[in-house]
Design a protein around this motif. Structure first.
Motif, PDB file in Angstrom:
ATOM      1  N   ARG A   1     -24.241 -17.584   6.708  1.00 11.44           N
ATOM      2  CA  ARG A   1     -24.626 -16.802   5.554  1.00 11.44           C
ATOM      3  C   ARG A   1     -24.935 -15.376   5.993  1.00 11.44           C
ATOM      4  NH1 ARG A   1     -26.510 -19.957   1.233  1.00 11.44           N
ATOM      5  NH2 ARG A   1     -28.304 -18.655   0.844  1.00 11.44           N
ATOM      6  N   TYR A   2     -25.199 -14.516   5.033  1.00 17.67           N
ATOM      7  CA  TYR A   2     -25.514 -13.132   5.360  1.00 17.67           C
ATOM      8  C   TYR A   2     -26.812 -13.052   6.152  1.00 17.67           C
ATOM      9  CZ  TYR A   2     -21.857 -10.897   2.743  1.00 17.67           C
ATOM     10  OH  TYR A   2     -20.644 -10.457   2.321  1.00 17.67           O
ATOM     11  N   THR A   3     -26.947 -12.007   6.903  1.00 13.81           N
ATOM     12  CA  THR A   3     -28.163 -11.814   7.692  1.00 13.81           C
ATOM     13  C   THR A   3     -29.276 -11.214   6.844  1.00 13.81           C
ATOM     14  OG1 THR A   3     -27.126  -9.757   8.389  1.00 13.81           O
ATOM     15  CG2 THR A   3     -27.041 -11.595   9.930  1.00 13.81           C
ATOM     16  N   SER A   4     -29.100 -11.223   5.514  1.00 12.85           N
ATOM     17  CA  SER A   4     -30.130 -10.723   4.611  1.00 12.85           C
ATOM     18  C   SER A   4     -30.372 -11.749   3.513  1.00 12.85           C
ATOM     19  CB  SER A   4     -29.689  -9.396   3.992  1.00 12.85           C
ATOM     20  OG  SER A   4     -30.322  -9.204   2.730  1.00 12.85           O
ATOM     21  N   GLY A   5     -31.602 -12.203   3.397  1.00 12.00           N
ATOM     22  CA  GLY A   5     -31.957 -13.158   2.345  1.00 12.00           C
ATOM     23  C   GLY A   5     -31.789 -12.546   0.974  1.00 12.00           C
ATOM     24  N   ALA A   6     -32.092 -11.247   0.849  1.00 13.61           N
ATOM     25  CA  ALA A   6     -31.980 -10.566  -0.440  1.00 13.61           C
ATOM     26  C   ALA A   6     -30.526 -10.547  -0.907  1.00 13.61           C
ATOM     27  CB  ALA A   6     -32.528  -9.145  -0.342  1.00 13.61           C
ATOM     28  N   ILE A   7     -29.600 -10.338   0.028  1.00 14.20           N
ATOM     29  CA  ILE A   7     -28.179 -10.338  -0.315  1.00 14.20           C
ATOM     30  C   ILE A   7     -27.735 -11.735  -0.742  1.00 14.20           C
ATOM     31  CG2 ILE A   7     -25.858 -10.151   0.691  1.00 14.20           C
ATOM     32  CD1 ILE A   7     -26.776  -7.714   2.214  1.00 14.20           C
ATOM     33  N   GLU A   8     -28.139 -12.752   0.019  1.00 14.20           N
ATOM     34  CA  GLU A   8     -27.792 -14.134  -0.328  1.00 14.20           C
ATOM     35  C   GLU A   8     -28.270 -14.475  -1.732  1.00 14.20           C
ATOM     36  OE1 GLU A   8     -25.976 -16.365   0.960  1.00 14.20           O
ATOM     37  OE2 GLU A   8     -25.528 -15.264   2.785  1.00 14.20           O
ATOM     38  N   THR A   9     -29.500 -14.094  -2.030  1.00 15.03           N
ATOM     39  CA  THR A   9     -30.076 -14.421  -3.340  1.00 15.03           C
ATOM     40  C   THR A   9     -29.294 -13.760  -4.452  1.00 15.03           C
ATOM     41  OG1 THR A   9     -32.240 -14.583  -2.295  1.00 15.03           O
ATOM     42  CG2 THR A   9     -32.213 -14.406  -4.700  1.00 15.03           C
ATOM     43  N   LEU A  10     -28.949 -12.482  -4.279  1.00 10.92           N
ATOM     44  CA  LEU A  10     -28.205 -11.791  -5.337  1.00 10.92           C
ATOM     45  C   LEU A  10     -26.815 -12.411  -5.514  1.00 10.92           C
ATOM     46  CD1 LEU A  10     -28.005  -9.686  -7.518  1.00 10.92           C
ATOM     47  CD2 LEU A  10     -27.343  -7.997  -5.802  1.00 10.92           C
ATOM     48  N   ILE A  11     -26.166 -12.767  -4.404  1.00 12.65           N
ATOM     49  CA  ILE A  11     -24.854 -13.424  -4.511  1.00 12.65           C
ATOM     50  C   ILE A  11     -25.005 -14.749  -5.269  1.00 12.65           C
ATOM     51  CG2 ILE A  11     -22.981 -14.522  -3.208  1.00 12.65           C
ATOM     52  CD1 ILE A  11     -23.381 -12.409  -1.037  1.00 12.65           C
ATOM     53  N   ASP A  12     -26.031 -15.514  -4.929  1.00 14.63           N
ATOM     54  CA  ASP A  12     -26.271 -16.788  -5.627  1.00 14.63           C
ATOM     55  C   ASP A  12     -26.465 -16.567  -7.121  1.00 14.63           C
ATOM     56  OD1 ASP A  12     -26.113 -18.121  -3.250  1.00 14.63           O
ATOM     57  OD2 ASP A  12     -28.272 -18.403  -3.005  1.00 14.63           O
ATOM     58  N   GLU A  13     -27.252 -15.548  -7.469  1.00 17.87           N
ATOM     59  CA  GLU A  13     -27.537 -15.296  -8.892  1.00 17.87           C
ATOM     60  C   GLU A  13     -26.277 -14.846  -9.630  1.00 17.87           C
ATOM     61  OE1 GLU A  13     -30.153 -16.012 -10.672  1.00 17.87           O
ATOM     62  OE2 GLU A  13     -31.182 -16.819  -8.925  1.00 17.87           O
ATOM     63  N   PHE A  14     -25.492 -13.971  -9.015  1.00 16.82           N
ATOM     64  CA  PHE A  14     -24.235 -13.535  -9.647  1.00 16.82           C
ATOM     65  C   PHE A  14     -23.313 -14.743  -9.824  1.00 16.82           C
ATOM     66  CE2 PHE A  14     -24.572  -8.833  -8.354  1.00 16.82           C
ATOM     67  CZ  PHE A  14     -24.647  -8.402  -9.674  1.00 16.82           C
ATOM     68  N   ALA A  15     -23.246 -15.605  -8.795  1.00 16.09           N
ATOM     69  CA  ALA A  15     -22.324 -16.743  -8.824  1.00 16.09           C
ATOM     70  C   ALA A  15     -22.741 -17.785  -9.869  1.00 16.09           C
ATOM     71  CB  ALA A  15     -22.235 -17.387  -7.441  1.00 16.09           C
ATOM     72  N   ARG A  16     -23.974 -17.698 -10.345  1.00 16.99           N
ATOM     73  CA  ARG A  16     -24.441 -18.608 -11.387  1.00 16.99           C
ATOM     74  C   ARG A  16     -23.835 -18.238 -12.749  1.00 16.99           C
ATOM     75  NH1 ARG A  16     -28.872 -21.355  -9.496  1.00 16.99           N
ATOM     76  NH2 ARG A  16     -29.791 -19.703  -8.249  1.00 16.99           N
ATOM     77  N   LEU A  17     -23.369 -17.003 -12.889  1.00 13.44           N
ATOM     78  CA  LEU A  17     -22.801 -16.551 -14.170  1.00 13.44           C
ATOM     79  C   LEU A  17     -21.453 -17.234 -14.405  1.00 13.44           C
ATOM     80  CD1 LEU A  17     -23.604 -12.731 -13.868  1.00 13.44           C
ATOM     81  CD2 LEU A  17     -24.847 -14.434 -15.194  1.00 13.44           C
ATOM     82  N   PRO A  18     -21.124 -17.520 -15.665  1.00 12.21           N
ATOM     83  CA  PRO A  18     -19.867 -18.221 -15.955  1.00 12.21           C
ATOM     84  C   PRO A  18     -18.648 -17.378 -15.574  1.00 12.21           C
ATOM     85  CG  PRO A  18     -20.858 -17.377 -17.976  1.00 12.21           C
ATOM     86  CD  PRO A  18     -21.859 -17.151 -16.882  1.00 12.21           C
ATOM     87  N   GLY A  19     -17.699 -18.005 -14.900  1.00 12.72           N
ATOM     88  CA  GLY A  19     -16.462 -17.309 -14.544  1.00 12.72           C
ATOM     89  C   GLY A  19     -16.584 -16.418 -13.318  1.00 12.72           C
ATOM     90  N   ILE A  20     -17.753 -16.381 -12.696  1.00 12.77           N
ATOM     91  CA  ILE A  20     -17.939 -15.561 -11.495  1.00 12.77           C
ATOM     92  C   ILE A  20     -17.985 -16.484 -10.286  1.00 12.77           C
ATOM     93  CG2 ILE A  20     -19.428 -13.875 -10.319  1.00 12.77           C
ATOM     94  CD1 ILE A  20     -18.589 -12.618 -12.836  1.00 12.77           C
ATOM     95  N   GLY A  21     -16.927 -16.446  -9.469  1.00 10.53           N
ATOM     96  CA  GLY A  21     -16.896 -17.262  -8.259  1.00 10.53           C
ATOM     97  C   GLY A  21     -17.659 -16.586  -7.143  1.00 10.53           C
ATOM     98  N   ARG A  22     -17.724 -17.269  -5.998  1.00 10.77           N
ATOM     99  CA  ARG A  22     -18.516 -16.732  -4.892  1.00 10.77           C
ATOM    100  C   ARG A  22     -17.933 -15.445  -4.319  1.00 10.77           C
ATOM    101  NH1 ARG A  22     -23.144 -18.273  -2.788  1.00 10.77           N
ATOM    102  NH2 ARG A  22     -23.410 -17.290  -0.776  1.00 10.77           N
TER     103      ARG A  22
END
Ligand SMILES: [Zn+2]
Ligand SMILES: [Zn+2]
Lengths: 205, 205
Positions: free
Chosen positions: B2-23
């Motif tokens: 995973r990324y070396t930043s927890g903040a980046i991981e969290t934002l990616i996770d939150e974006f990926a939760r949106l419909p139609g938005i893959g990782r």
């Protein structure tokens, strides 16, 4: 005609500002958020601000890391080979190499490539920081090889050449990742430039 | 990896939760936000929370509107024909009709359709509110016609039938929007069901 809610319009506008998100998609995302609990909106909002407030560049390798974790976990890791540095353009490229699980050296993230047409010179990317890393007198930090892993674009090649010319006089081995046929690809579908590179880079069996 | 930043991981996770938005897309959006000024993140964050805090459903037509604008601008408008109500599934469908600029009556947004398989009954959508609107004794608010404009799905048809049976005994004319060949479409590319509907719904010239 616009929505009968200014708040909805604003959120659609903000979503549509993101790269690759058209107005239709922005509308769909907004409607999704309307139906989600407030906590979902809060989490995304917080994550957005956290990324701006907490993410910094590692003082060693320039990779992205959290404010309270500098140098980054890769630079701090005791399991990495500190004699090799792999130079990449972006944190995403670094991640691609880490995913392979094979490379065990350190990294250096340039955050771009030299691109005279876009007005991007060597000082606009993290070349100076790379030079500082490899020039340190401490024996324990001695870097023996720098592997250039930039994208196969004109700018990537130019940048590779520039860095190579800077490092070689320092007695550091400079290498470049191999270009060639992707694993599993069929020759007939490979473009000519890649085929030529693959032929040039052939190795004895 | 995973990324070396927890903040980046969290934002990616939150974006990926949106419909139609893959990782992959979430990753791209996150990298974009990293390069944007903090104000860009602030604006999107505020818009997300505003949509949850300010958007309500119009007490008249159930369309989305801002908290300080109820009834909504359409219900308050003096330029609308108050004897006709067009019933739609969602605010997006309402917007589609408004974009045509032709329909001048009022709307009623059901926020869904009856779908027994999904456990959605008449009380889970805004049918009761529609009934209340058309049953009001005030002469000035007398509705004469209800136009059903639901999607041509099994659930849409079921819901149309259900509402029609409720309203007809009240002496209200109930109609359904026409199904047929889209304007500008070529017959050879139209599916059979649509062709059959178009034939059934033929009108005298
Ligand atoms: Zn680092
Ligand atoms: Zn309304």
């Amino acid at each position: 005609m616009r929505y009968t809610s200014g708040a909805i319009e604003t959120l659609i506008d903000e979503f549509a500002r993101l790269p690759g998100i058209g107005r239709k998609t922005a509308q769909r995302l907004c409607m999704h958020m309307l139906n989600e609990p407030r906590t979902a909106a809060e989490k995304l909002a917080k994550a957005l601000l956290d990324v701006k407030d907490r993410v910094i560049r590692c003082s060693e390798c320039q990779n992205v890391t959290d404010r309270d974790s500098d140098p980054c976990v890769l630079c701090r890791s005791s399991g990495r080979d500190r004699t090799v540095i792999c130079v990449v353009e972006s944190p995403v490229d670094l991640l691609a190499f880490e995913k392979t699980g094979h490379y065990k050296g350190l990294y250096h993230v340039l955050h771009g490539v030299i691109s005279p047409l876009d007005g991007i010179g060597p000082d606009d990317i993290k070349v100076r920081e790379l030079l500082a890393r490899v020039s340190r007198p401490e024996e324990s930090l001695q870097v023996r090889e720098v592997v250039l892993a930039l994208n196969p674009t004109v700018e990537g090649e130019t940048t590779s050449l520039y860095i190579s010319r800077l490092l070689k006089p320092l007695g550091i081995a400079v290498s470049k990742i191999a270009r060639g046929i992707p694993v599993g690809a069929e020759l007939e579908f490979i473009d000519e430039a890649t085929l030529s590179r693959a032929m040039e880079g052939r190795s004895a069996m």
